[in-house]
Design an enzyme around this catalytic site. Structure first.
Site, short mmCIF file in Angstrom:
data_model
loop_
_atom_site.label_atom_id
_atom_site.label_comp_id
_atom_site.label_asym_id
_atom_site.label_seq_id
_atom_site.Cartn_x
_atom_site.Cartn_y
_atom_site.Cartn_z
CB ILE A 53 -17.21 19.61 -18.06
CG1 ILE A 53 -16.04 20.80 -18.11
CG2 ILE A 53 -16.50 18.49 -19.19
CD1 ILE A 53 -14.90 19.85 -17.23
CE LYS A 85 -9.71 17.38 -12.48
NZ LYS A 85 -11.32 17.07 -11.91
NE ARG A 133 -19.17 15.81 -10.36
CZ ARG A 133 -19.54 16.83 -10.64
NH1 ARG A 133 -18.36 18.05 -10.09
NH2 ARG A 133 -20.55 16.71 -10.34
CG ASP A 139 -14.05 14.22 -9.51
OD1 ASP A 139 -13.84 12.97 -9.43
OD2 ASP A 139 -14.07 15.26 -10.60
#
Length: 341
Positions: free
Chosen positions: A15, A98, A170, A182
């Site tokens: 990311i 987050k 995840r 997530d």
């Protein structure tokens, strides 16, 4: 106050280019100066590809770098609290992805440390809910708060996307994984933006066969302080393959928004009054700056100028509490050992 913010990246995360490196090229007074990776070869390759001047083997080495003022933490969810605390202890500002931590108890500990570090050294901690910094989020809240919709009756938010790779981190309970963490964190945060801080009344989920503690989809019903009801929905694998929507319904009208998370790619905002209340209105907000660039500019303004932090560590405590309550209502344990029975 320093004139520029030099940011180090903890981990060569997928990311990072879209969330930090590319926006940094467009945001004044910000530069990405270092990356830390436990695999030195991977770190070197990542740095060469993205033009990052310094590479550290290990996260502690980056935190000890005097040429780094702040860190961006895109590590797995279960590592966020540990490395945010270590970064604060090293005197660095923190932009943490987050969800902020694994659970509310961890978030409270980090928020206490963040408050102390801010009072002592002016350090800033920001949770990376990038969507909140785009003009679309501000406009959504403005419409609800203006009274145009009348008394708020219902708030709904959802983030659903397909992730059928069940070995992905995840989906790892030990790393605080699950669809509620997530994807649901976005839906909960948006519901809070429009309706206030809710109470969870019920929840139901779909779990992994390989680990029934981990949710692949979740739906939760909410009750808001003003009397409105609500629902949040999250999925990483269910029949609902793709959905990124928010809705606020009042006794005078309704707000619907599509793609509140990445509005720079595409979004649609519609206000529909009750019959006889006027024409349907559609608005399109500017796509630029992107949500990530706006977030980075806000982080720099907070660290360099003392500007307000919209997604603070203290705000994250409330979000994490709602996520914990959703898990409990669904009959699942909250993420993280601190909350396990």
């Amino acid at each position: 106050m320093p004139e520029n913010l030099r940011i180090g990246l903890l981990g060569a995360a997928t990311i990072a280019p879209s969330a930090l490196i590319e926006p940094a090229r467009a945001v004044p007074r910000v530069s990405v100066v270092a990356v830390a990776a436990r695999d030195r070869l991977r770190g070197d390759a990542f740095a060469r590809k993205h033009g990052i001047p310094a590479v550290h083997t290990g996260y502690d080495a980056l935190l000890a770098d005097p040429d780094v003022d702040a860190v961006y933490i895109p590590l797995p969810n279960g590592l966020h609290a540990e490395w945010t605390l270590k970064a604060l202890a090293a005197g660095k500002h923190v932009l943490c992805e987050k969800p902020f931590t694994a659970n509310r108890a961890e978030a409270e500990g980090v928020a206490d440390a963040a408050d102390a570090a801010n009072a002592r050294d002016g350090l800033v901690v920001m949770e990376a809910f990038h969507y909140r910094h785009h003009a679309l989020a501000a406009r959504m809240r403005e419409i609800v708060e203006s009274g145009e919709l009348g008394t708020l009756r219902r708030v709904e938010a959802e983030l659903c996307f397909p992730l059928p790779r069940f070995g992905d981190i995840r989906y790892d309970y030990g790393l605080a994984g699950g669809a509620t963490m997530d994807a649901g964190c976005y839906a909960v945060h948006m519901a809070r933006l429009l309706g206030g801080d809710p109470r969870v009344t019920s929840a139901r989920m779909l779990t992994l066969r390989r680990d029934p503690r981990v949710d692949r989809a979740m739906s939760a019903e909410l009750a808001f302080p003003g009397g409105a009801s609500g629902r949040v929905r999250a999925s990483m694998w269910s029949r609902r393959l793709l959905g990124i929507r928010a809705r606020a319904v009042g006794d005078a009208g309704e707000l619907r928004v599509t793609n509140f998370v990445m509005p720079q790619l595409y979004h649609r905002l519609t206000v529909r009054p009750r019959p006889g209340g006027g024409p349907v209105r559609r608005e399109r907000l500017p796509r630029r700056p992107t949500s990530y660039a706006a977030q980075l500019a806000a982080f720099a303004a907070a660290a360099l100028d003392g500007a307000e932090v919209l997604t603070s560590a203290r705000d994250a405590v409330v979000t994490m509490g709602v996520l914990d309550d959703i898990y409990r209502a669904a009959g699942l344990p909250p993420r993280g050992a601190a909350q396990e029975s």
